[in-house]
Scaffold this motif. Structure first.
Motif, short mmCIF file in Angstrom:
data_model
loop_
_atom_site.label_atom_id
_atom_site.label_comp_id
_atom_site.label_asym_id
_atom_site.label_seq_id
_atom_site.Cartn_x
_atom_site.Cartn_y
_atom_site.Cartn_z
N GLU B 64 0.85 -1.19 0.00
CA GLU B 64 0.00 0.00 0.00
C GLU B 64 0.89 1.25 0.00
O GLU B 64 1.89 1.29 0.70
CB GLU B 64 -0.85 -0.02 1.28
N ILE B 65 0.50 2.22 -0.81
CA ILE B 65 1.24 3.49 -0.80
C ILE B 65 0.40 4.53 -0.06
O ILE B 65 -0.80 4.65 -0.30
CB ILE B 65 1.51 4.00 -2.23
N ARG B 66 1.01 5.22 0.88
CA ARG B 66 0.28 6.25 1.61
C ARG B 66 0.99 7.60 1.47
O ARG B 66 2.16 7.72 1.82
CB ARG B 66 0.16 5.85 3.08
N GLU B 67 0.27 8.57 0.95
CA GLU B 67 0.82 9.93 0.83
C GLU B 67 0.51 10.66 2.12
O GLU B 67 -0.66 10.88 2.43
CB GLU B 67 0.20 10.65 -0.36
N THR B 68 1.54 11.01 2.87
CA THR B 68 1.31 11.52 4.23
C THR B 68 1.64 13.01 4.37
O THR B 68 2.09 13.65 3.43
CB THR B 68 2.18 10.76 5.24
N GLY B 69 1.43 13.50 5.58
CA GLY B 69 1.83 14.86 5.92
C GLY B 69 3.31 14.92 6.23
O GLY B 69 4.02 13.92 6.17
N CYS B 70 3.78 16.11 6.60
CA CYS B 70 5.21 16.37 6.78
C CYS B 70 5.69 15.89 8.15
O CYS B 70 5.20 16.33 9.17
CB CYS B 70 5.42 17.87 6.65
N PRO B 71 6.68 14.96 8.19
CA PRO B 71 7.22 14.53 9.47
C PRO B 71 8.28 15.48 10.02
O PRO B 71 8.80 15.26 11.10
CB PRO B 71 7.80 13.16 9.16
N GLY B 72 8.66 16.49 9.28
CA GLY B 72 9.50 17.55 9.84
C GLY B 72 10.93 17.64 9.35
O GLY B 72 11.52 18.71 9.40
N PHE B 73 11.50 16.52 8.88
CA PHE B 73 12.93 16.55 8.54
C PHE B 73 13.09 17.00 7.08
O PHE B 73 13.63 16.29 6.24
CB PHE B 73 13.53 15.16 8.74
N CYS B 74 12.65 18.23 6.80
CA CYS B 74 12.56 18.72 5.43
C CYS B 74 13.91 18.72 4.72
O CYS B 74 13.99 18.53 3.51
CB CYS B 74 11.99 20.13 5.42
N GLU B 75 14.96 18.96 5.49
CA GLU B 75 16.31 19.00 4.92
C GLU B 75 16.61 17.72 4.15
O GLU B 75 17.33 17.73 3.16
CB GLU B 75 17.31 19.18 6.08
N LYS B 76 16.07 16.60 4.62
CA LYS B 76 16.41 15.30 4.03
C LYS B 76 15.29 14.73 3.17
O LYS B 76 15.18 13.53 2.98
CB LYS B 76 16.75 14.30 5.15
N GLY B 77 14.39 15.57 2.69
CA GLY B 77 13.31 15.07 1.84
C GLY B 77 13.82 14.63 0.49
O GLY B 77 14.93 15.03 0.10
N THR B 78 13.13 13.81 -0.22
CA THR B 78 11.83 13.23 0.07
C THR B 78 11.98 12.07 1.07
O THR B 78 12.86 11.22 0.91
CB THR B 78 11.18 12.73 -1.24
N ILE B 79 11.11 12.05 2.07
CA ILE B 79 11.17 11.04 3.10
C ILE B 79 10.23 9.89 2.76
O ILE B 79 9.07 10.10 2.42
CB ILE B 79 10.82 11.66 4.47
N VAL B 80 10.76 8.67 2.85
CA VAL B 80 9.98 7.46 2.57
C VAL B 80 10.16 6.50 3.74
O VAL B 80 11.29 6.22 4.13
CB VAL B 80 10.46 6.79 1.25
N VAL B 81 9.06 6.03 4.32
CA VAL B 81 9.16 5.09 5.43
C VAL B 81 8.44 3.80 5.06
O VAL B 81 7.31 3.84 4.58
CB VAL B 81 8.56 5.66 6.73
N ILE B 82 9.14 2.67 5.26
CA ILE B 82 8.55 1.36 4.93
C ILE B 82 8.06 0.70 6.21
O ILE B 82 8.84 0.48 7.15
CB ILE B 82 9.61 0.43 4.26
N TYR B 83 6.76 0.42 6.26
CA TYR B 83 6.17 -0.27 7.41
C TYR B 83 5.84 -1.70 7.00
O TYR B 83 5.67 -1.96 5.82
CB TYR B 83 4.89 0.47 7.86
N PRO B 84 5.70 -2.65 7.91
CA PRO B 84 5.68 -2.48 9.37
C PRO B 84 7.06 -2.31 10.01
O PRO B 84 7.14 -1.99 11.20
CB PRO B 84 5.05 -3.79 9.85
N GLU B 85 8.15 -2.48 9.25
CA GLU B 85 9.48 -2.42 9.89
C GLU B 85 9.86 -1.02 10.35
O GLU B 85 10.65 -0.85 11.27
CB GLU B 85 10.56 -2.94 8.92
N GLY B 86 9.29 -0.01 9.70
CA GLY B 86 9.64 1.37 10.06
C GLY B 86 11.01 1.79 9.53
O GLY B 86 11.73 2.57 10.17
#
Lengths: 162, 619
Positions: B64-86
């Motif tokens: 599943e792909i989820r387009e989310t809000g900003c987690p804050g670490f803009c300097e290092k964008g684009t941020i991608v997190v793979i769950y369930p491992e995180g």
């Protein structure tokens, strides 16, 4: 003025005085500026004195009483962008297009503005063309971006410098 | 879409369980930040690449792909997190996507090169809580952003969203809600720091109907974007807080005022309001409680001063958004002269937390006078730029060094600017100051809405003062004389100083003007406008003296006071600066030392940036 279009916009929001700003925003979005005859028409329809309509049109920054170019270039001059070289991005855009901030090229292709913070502070300096954001921008990349929007050395007022 | 209306606390819990059952916690999910910052760095292309790549690999149904809000670490964008491992991938480019899909999604291995790497130890961090930028924060509000698709209310409900509202409507009286918020000592996050509970109580008790509630998302402070990230990334948290406040105050109509520079916030909030209505969380008889409330979204039209409460209300009425004299507070006589309670985005977002976890929990965080956590926009000359949420009372040093990773390019720290144009510049000698509403005010600055702009040795403090004054000249509504004329005169004096025309007595004149403006301006904008000037004079007087007496800008920023030269020993004659100079001010031949003609040079600094051999020097 296309009266039907203005009436359509008024129809969406109604003629309550509190809708004045919203109506002007839609007119601005439609024409890229606020033609004076539309302001007179809206003043009459909302029964607001014309001076108040002009008061609003000149107070808020998103309104323009002069035609703007097809592409709006906004260079962020917020604090974070300022300390990271935002003013030099603006100077570069001005120099390339041969116009000053808040001016429009003779062919009405581009308008350049310096704006007081676009909320992309972590990525300064930032430039926005229409709705596209360009972050961490060095001055050397400005011209290439403008070319994507159809800038050629002949589109500017001064014949263009490269 | 016709959805089942939620009619009770139990209904909400049932719905939450249904959503959770529907969702397999073991299913692979790719969360991609689609906030304005990451979008500016190309997140849209990353999202498209993921969709294409998953299709290619036949993984569309299992991932599943989820387009989310900003987690804050803009300097290092684009941020991608793979769950369930995180697994936390940073600075992801579209070209990295096939590798992530192949390695992580198919082979269940980690793409090491996309992990956070500690710049000192070179150690890799796999999970969010191992990255120094995150692990030193207390992410009560912004931490949920990466878990939520702001366009899908089910994501918010799955995390327990709207349970505070359900609790309030089913178990608490309006008076009890106000008491809880008062006990929490929640102070206004927009910068004023006024206790929200007391404001709510005043509005509730004020005579007159109807009463209004307003979310202030006219975030105009340059260098601050916390509200944008919350409104874009987790709009339901703000809406839930607003509904709770409306219930406590006895209001049935609310407004969310969003500045027009935040189109994505307008879009996501509009969708969120619509979805809340579908579920019976807004509108008539909310959750079967008999309480009616609805919200209208209003786009600002671009005016910094309209963020002031009385000005914002004028703007909502369709008028010029200029501040009004506050002989009577807006909580008594506000929008259309009715009792109106206005709070900032972050203040509202804290309300559900307080209701769910209790005032005692909230007051266990922070300092004596400032409770809870606060989001700051850590930007400027710092390594890790972005949004940081920290408990009140943390020191500036901890924020800038432990979270921010120190000053960019190992330059020397000079100052941190807080509080926007109403705030001031705090020098290195006060870097161990605790950050809260009261401590920063003692230094002549203020916490404000949360902008924190780091400045290094290359920042000229006179130029910074001039920057803020020019900003305010532009944004002053022009109604009262001290602000309108005072700012213009200050701008003239500062311009003279920056352009080498400063004279003895200028500093004293600035100070005198400042006092008059502080004492006699009508609204907060004028009264606090001198702060950037006064703090820079107080802490960096030697820089003013250098400009005025020696006609020098020590930070090499003020153009009229600097000159560019080419160091003959370092110049290789590569022609790069010569070609780049827009004024044709550089002459020379290939492999011969180049020379800058001072009369033609406009000090744009392009040669300085272009030279790879550090041969261009500024004096």
């Amino acid at each position: 003025m296309n009266e039907d279009k203005i009436e359509e916009i008024i129809g969406c929001h109604g003629t309550d005085k509190s809708k004045l700003i919203t109506i002007l925003q839609d007119v601005q979005a439609e024409y890229n500026w606020l033609p004076p005859d539309t302001l007179r028409h809206i003043a009459k329809r909302l029964q607001v004195p014309l001076i108040d309509v002009f008061g609003i049109a000149t107070f808020y920054k998103s309104f323009s009483l002069e035609p703007r170019g097809k592409h709006l270039i906004r260079v962020c001059l917020g604090t974070a962008c300022h300390v990271r070289g935002g003013p030099r991005i603006l100077e570069t855009a001005e120099r390339i297009l041969g116009i000053k901030a808040d001016e429009t090229t003779a062919d009405y292709e581009f308008t350049v503005e310096g704006v007081n913070c676009l909320g992309c502070c972590a990525l300064g300096p930032v430039m926005v063309v229409d709705k596209e954001y360009y972050g961490k921008l060095p001055p050397t990349k400005v011209e290439g971006i403008l070319r994507k929007y159809g800038y050629t050395s002949t589109s500017s007022n001064n014949g263009g410098e490269t | 879409m016709n959805r089942r209306k939620i009619k009770s606390l139990q209904d909400l819990e049932n719905l939450r369980q249904e959503i959770l059952v529907k969702r397999d916690p073991q299913k692979t999910r790719v969360s991609i930040c689609a906030g304005t910052g990451c979008l500016a760095l190309g997140a849209r292309k990353v999202i498209t690449s993921f969709k294409e790549e998953l299709k290619k690999q036949g993984l569309e149904d299992t991932v599943e792909i989820r387009e989310t809000g900003c987690p804050g670490f803009c300097e290092k964008g684009t941020i991608v997190v793979i769950y369930p491992e995180g697994i936390y991938y940073l600075q992801v480019q579209p070209g990295d996507v096939p590798e992530i899909v192949e390695k992580t999604l198919v082979e269940k291995k980690i793409a090491e090169r996309l992990l956070y790497t500690d710049p000192v130890t070179n150690e890799k961090a796999i999970h969010e809580d191992e990255i120094p930028f995150y692990k030193n924060q207390m992410r009560l509000l912004i931490g949920d952003n990466i878990k939520i698709d702001p366009k899908n209310i089910e994501d918010y409900i799955a995390l327990g969203g709207y349970s505070a509202l359900a609790k309030v409507l089913s178990k608490m009286s309006p008076g009890e809600v106000i008491e809880e918020v008062k006990r929490a000592n929640l102070r206004g996050r927009g910068g004023g720091g006024f206790p929200a509970g007391r404001k709510w109580e005043t509005t509730r008790n004020a005579p007159g109907e109807p009463k209004y509630v307003i979310v202030n998302c006219d975030e105009g402070d340059p260098g601050a974007f916390m509200d944008r990230a919350l409104m874009e990334g987790n709009p339901h948290s703000v809406i839930e807080g607003l509904i709770i406040g409306a219930y406590a105050i006895g209001s049935h109509e609310g407004f969310i005022y969003v500045r027009e520079e935040y189109p994505l916030a307008v879009e996501n909030t509009s969708i969120a309001l619509e979805q809340a209505r579908e579920y019976g969380l807004l509108g008539r008889d909310i959750m079967g409680s008999g309480f009616d409330f609805d919200v209208t979204i209003f786009r600002g039209a671009g005016a910094f001063v309209s963020g002031e409460s009385s000005a914002l209300m004028s703007s909502l009425e369709g008028k010029v958004g200029a501040p009004q004299p506050k002989y009577v507070h807006t909580s008594v006589k506000g929008l259309w002269n009715k009792p109106t309670n206005l709070n900032n985005v972050e203040t509202w977002a804290n309300v559900p937390l307080i209701i769910n976890k209790g005032a005692d929990w909230f007051t266990s965080i922070g300092t004596e006078g400032s409770k809870g956590a606060k989001i700051f926009s850590l930007v400027g000359k710092v390594n890790n730029t972005g949004l940081v949420e920290v408990p009140m009372g943390i020191t500036l040093r901890e924020i800038i060094y432990n979270i921010g990773g120190g000053v960019l390019a190992n330059k020397k720290f000079k100052a941190v600017q807080t509080g926007g144009p109403s705030g001031g510049c705090i020098p290195e000698s006060f870097i161990d100051t605790a950050v809260d509403f009261d401590e920063l005010t003692k230094l002549g600055s203020m916490m404000g809405s949360g902008g924190m702009i780091v400045m290094d040795e290359d920042t000229c403090m006179v130029d910074v003062a001039k920057y803020f004054i020019d900003f305010l000249v532009d944004e002053s509504c022009g109604r009262c004389v001290p602000c309108r004329e005072g700012l213009e005169r200050m701008s003239e004096i500062l311009t003279d100083i920056c352009e080498g025309r400063g004279t003895e007595g200028d500093i004293e004149l600035l100070e005198e003007l400042s006092e008059v403006m502080k004492d006699t301006s009508m609204c907060g904008l004028g009264r606090t406008a001198p702060n950037p000037v006064l703090t820079t004079i107080h802490y960096f007087r030697e820089e003013y003296d250098a400009h005025i007496k020696e006609k020098k800008c020590p930070a090499h920023v003020c153009k009229a006071l600097i000159e560019y030269y080419i160091d003959g020993e370092k110049c290789t004659g590569c022609l790069a600066c010569l070609k780049a100079c827009p004024e044709g001010a550089i002459s020379g031949d290939k492999e011969k030392v180049h020379v800058i003609t001072m009369e033609k040079c406009n000090r744009c600094g392009i040669c300085y940036e272009t030279c790879k051999f550090d041969a261009v020097i500024i004096k």
